[in-house]
Structure formats: structure tokens, C-alpha cells
Design a protein around this motif. Sequence first.
Motif, mmCIF file in Angstrom:
data_model
loop_
_atom_site.group_PDB
_atom_site.id
_atom_site.type_symbol
_atom_site.label_atom_id
_atom_site.label_comp_id
_atom_site.label_asym_id
_atom_site.label_seq_id
_atom_site.Cartn_x
_atom_site.Cartn_y
_atom_site.Cartn_z
ATOM 1 N N ASN A 81 0.824 -1.221 0.000
ATOM 2 C CA ASN A 81 0.000 0.000 0.000
ATOM 3 C C ASN A 81 0.854 1.265 0.000
ATOM 4 N N ARG A 82 1.856 1.291 -0.865
ATOM 5 C CA ARG A 82 2.686 2.487 -1.062
ATOM 6 C C ARG A 82 2.488 2.960 -2.501
ATOM 7 N N PRO A 83 1.481 3.791 -2.743
ATOM 8 C CA PRO A 83 1.206 4.232 -4.120
ATOM 9 C C PRO A 83 2.234 5.244 -4.607
ATOM 10 N N TYR A 84 2.409 5.253 -5.912
ATOM 11 C CA TYR A 84 3.269 6.238 -6.572
ATOM 12 C C TYR A 84 2.546 6.710 -7.827
ATOM 13 N N ARG A 85 2.226 8.009 -7.860
ATOM 14 C CA ARG A 85 1.473 8.577 -8.986
ATOM 15 C C ARG A 85 0.194 7.785 -9.241
ATOM 16 N N ASP A 86 -0.530 7.520 -8.155
ATOM 17 C CA ASP A 86 -1.820 6.822 -8.173
ATOM 18 C C ASP A 86 -1.718 5.368 -8.624
ATOM 19 N N GLN A 87 -0.522 4.823 -8.665
ATOM 20 C CA GLN A 87 -0.347 3.414 -9.015
ATOM 21 C C GLN A 87 0.056 2.634 -7.769
ATOM 22 N N PRO A 88 -0.623 1.523 -7.456
ATOM 23 C CA PRO A 88 -0.279 0.758 -6.257
ATOM 24 C C PRO A 88 1.075 0.075 -6.392
ATOM 25 N N GLY A 89 1.746 -0.088 -5.257
ATOM 26 C CA GLY A 89 3.047 -0.742 -5.293
ATOM 27 C C GLY A 89 3.614 -1.010 -3.924
ATOM 28 N N PHE A 90 4.874 -1.379 -3.902
ATOM 29 C CA PHE A 90 5.579 -1.739 -2.673
ATOM 30 C C PHE A 90 6.816 -0.854 -2.503
ATOM 31 N N TYR A 91 7.253 -0.713 -1.249
ATOM 32 C CA TYR A 91 8.603 -0.257 -0.960
ATOM 33 C C TYR A 91 9.453 -1.501 -0.697
ATOM 34 N N VAL A 92 10.610 -1.559 -1.314
ATOM 35 C CA VAL A 92 11.527 -2.686 -1.133
ATOM 36 C C VAL A 92 12.503 -2.325 -0.020
ATOM 37 N N VAL A 104 22.248 -2.185 8.595
ATOM 38 C CA VAL A 104 21.283 -1.093 8.554
ATOM 39 C C VAL A 104 20.220 -1.443 7.523
ATOM 40 N N LEU A 105 18.978 -1.085 7.819
ATOM 41 C CA LEU A 105 17.905 -1.297 6.851
ATOM 42 C C LEU A 105 17.942 -0.191 5.803
ATOM 43 N N VAL A 106 17.658 -0.572 4.563
ATOM 44 C CA VAL A 106 17.643 0.381 3.458
ATOM 45 C C VAL A 106 16.299 0.291 2.742
ATOM 46 N N ASN A 107 15.630 1.426 2.625
ATOM 47 C CA ASN A 107 14.451 1.510 1.765
ATOM 48 C C ASN A 107 14.964 1.777 0.356
ATOM 49 N N ARG A 108 15.046 0.734 -0.443
ATOM 50 C CA ARG A 108 15.732 0.819 -1.735
ATOM 51 C C ARG A 108 14.927 1.579 -2.773
ATOM 52 N N GLY A 109 13.594 1.558 -2.668
ATOM 53 C CA GLY A 109 12.795 2.260 -3.652
ATOM 54 C C GLY A 109 11.435 1.619 -3.847
ATOM 55 N N TRP A 110 10.722 2.115 -4.845
ATOM 56 C CA TRP A 110 9.332 1.704 -5.101
ATOM 57 C C TRP A 110 9.273 0.725 -6.258
ATOM 58 N N LEU A 111 8.361 -0.238 -6.114
ATOM 59 C CA LEU A 111 8.172 -1.281 -7.121
ATOM 60 C C LEU A 111 6.674 -1.404 -7.397
ATOM 61 N N PRO A 112 6.236 -1.379 -8.661
ATOM 62 C CA PRO A 112 4.797 -1.481 -8.945
ATOM 63 C C PRO A 112 4.247 -2.854 -8.575
ATOM 64 N N ARG A 113 2.967 -2.862 -8.221
ATOM 65 C CA ARG A 113 2.303 -4.106 -7.847
ATOM 66 C C ARG A 113 1.601 -4.714 -9.052
ATOM 67 N N ASN A 114 1.608 -6.025 -9.115
ATOM 68 C CA ASN A 114 0.917 -6.735 -10.184
ATOM 69 C C ASN A 114 -0.585 -6.475 -10.064
ATOM 70 N N ALA A 115 -1.206 -6.019 -11.146
ATOM 71 C CA ALA A 115 -2.617 -5.634 -11.104
ATOM 72 C C ALA A 115 -3.537 -6.827 -10.878
ATOM 73 N N SER A 116 -3.180 -7.999 -11.385
ATOM 74 C CA SER A 116 -4.054 -9.170 -11.273
ATOM 75 C C SER A 116 -3.734 -10.037 -10.067
ATOM 76 N N GLU A 117 -2.496 -10.027 -9.597
ATOM 77 C CA GLU A 117 -2.097 -10.845 -8.456
ATOM 78 C C GLU A 117 -1.224 -9.999 -7.535
ATOM 79 N N ARG A 118 -1.824 -9.524 -6.445
ATOM 80 C CA ARG A 118 -1.165 -8.533 -5.595
ATOM 81 C C ARG A 118 0.076 -9.069 -4.893
ATOM 82 N N ALA A 122 7.200 -7.924 -8.863
ATOM 83 C CA ALA A 122 7.816 -7.650 -10.166
ATOM 84 C C ALA A 122 9.332 -7.824 -10.071
ATOM 85 N N PRO A 123 9.978 -8.196 -11.152
ATOM 86 C CA PRO A 123 11.438 -8.394 -11.104
ATOM 87 C C PRO A 123 12.188 -7.071 -10.930
#
Length: 238
Positions: A81-92, A104-118, A122-123
Motif C-alpha cells: 500500500n505504497r502508491p506512486y502517482r496513483d499506481q499501487p506498489g511496494f517499498y523494497v 542497517v535497513l535500506v528503503n531501496r525504492g518503489w516497485l509497482p504491484r501486479n494488477a491481477s495478483e497482488r 515484479a522483477p
Amino acid sequence: MKVRWLPALLVLLIVAVTVRLGFWQRDRAHQKEALQAHITQFEQAPVRHLGAQPFTLQEIEFHRVRATGQFMPDKVVYLDNRPYRDQPGFYVVMPFRLTQGGDVLVNRGWLPRNASERTTIAPYLTPSGEIEIEGIARADASRAFELGQGGSAAHQLIRQNLDVSAYASETGLPLQPFVIQQSSDTHDGLVRDWPAPNTGVERNYGYMFQWWGIAFAAIVLGLYAARRSAKKPPAPHV
């Protein structure tokens, strides 16, 4: 003019409470303005290098940091539940083993979520071997609204939130008490268009004026009620 003491005391109580709440919101706004000034100052300060020596959150939060080490992909967590530009996704979020010792933990960035299988991830690429990363030290990897424990239960790959100390206890890793919000590009396919820190100072000023507006309205209504009461003719004596 005869004053009805109980209504008058009630009006005074309302005014006192709402004026005090207005000042409290003003003080909160000033505190957040000071924090925002610190954040701006830290953005211009020299980069702080991470080593084996632990930092406290108070001395490192919002500072630019640099770390050398390697990622631990087997302990990755995806924050849902970390949207980016109204697109659902994850923080890695992934632990990073520091060359000089510790993790140390690193928030590496945002990854889009699969629309059909949450739950399908994504690779993306994870650099192997020793690398250097830069970013901003933050208290956590962002927080989303969560009912109860939600997705934060131990040993889940996809979670709603991630507490640093709880994750350190869960994994046994000697983690620094903060998360690096990565800014350096490691050509991994992740999005790092981070939102600017928002202290919400405008909201506090809005609440301040609301409370003071209620106090002003209570005074006006109290005076109006007192004036109407004074104009009423006395009840005739039987």
C-alpha cells in the motif's frame, strides 16, 4: 443587569479551553517549523559515513549518509500500500551489511504491484558484492495505516509496516536504529522519487484558528444571550 452565573461560567470555561488549545496548536506549529529548518540544514550538511559505531536516531535522522557494504536479499521485506502517482506498489526494504561491522535497513525504492495478483513481486535487480550507497536517514521506511498487527506479523514477506527494533529482534541482526532512504542509483529498476518530508505545519495553524474562532464565537454568543436576558421584563409578582 442580572447575571446568570452558571451559563457565564460555562462560557468562560469554553473560552479558556479553546484559547489554550489554540496556543497549543501554535506551539506545535512552531516546533514543526524548527524541525523543517533542521531538515533543510541537514540536506546541505556534509555526508555522514556509517561504520560499526552505532548512531542514535536523534543524532542522525534527516542527515545525508553514505554506507559501504552488501545487500542481504534473503531478508527482504515488501511494504504494501505504497502508491506512486496513483499506481499501487511496494517499498523494497532490505538489510545492508556494513563492511566495517553492523547492519542497517535500506528503503531501496518503489516497485509497482501486479494488477491481477497482488502478491506477485515484479522483477528487479539487487547488486551483488560490495557497493556504496547514499541516502537520507529516516526513523522508518514510511508508515501506512494498519488495523491491529495487519501485515506486520513476523516472517511475512509482504507487510504493512516495519518497525526497526522489532525486525532486529526477529532476525537477530545488529541493526542501526534508523532506515536509509536510498537516493543513489544502483541501476536496479526501482523508483526513488521520494516525497519531500512534510511536517504538516499548515494543518496546525488551521486548527489554531479554528479553536480561536470557537472561543470568539462563544464570547459573542455569551454576550448576545446575556443582552437578551437583560432585556426580558421581570416576571410579574402574583
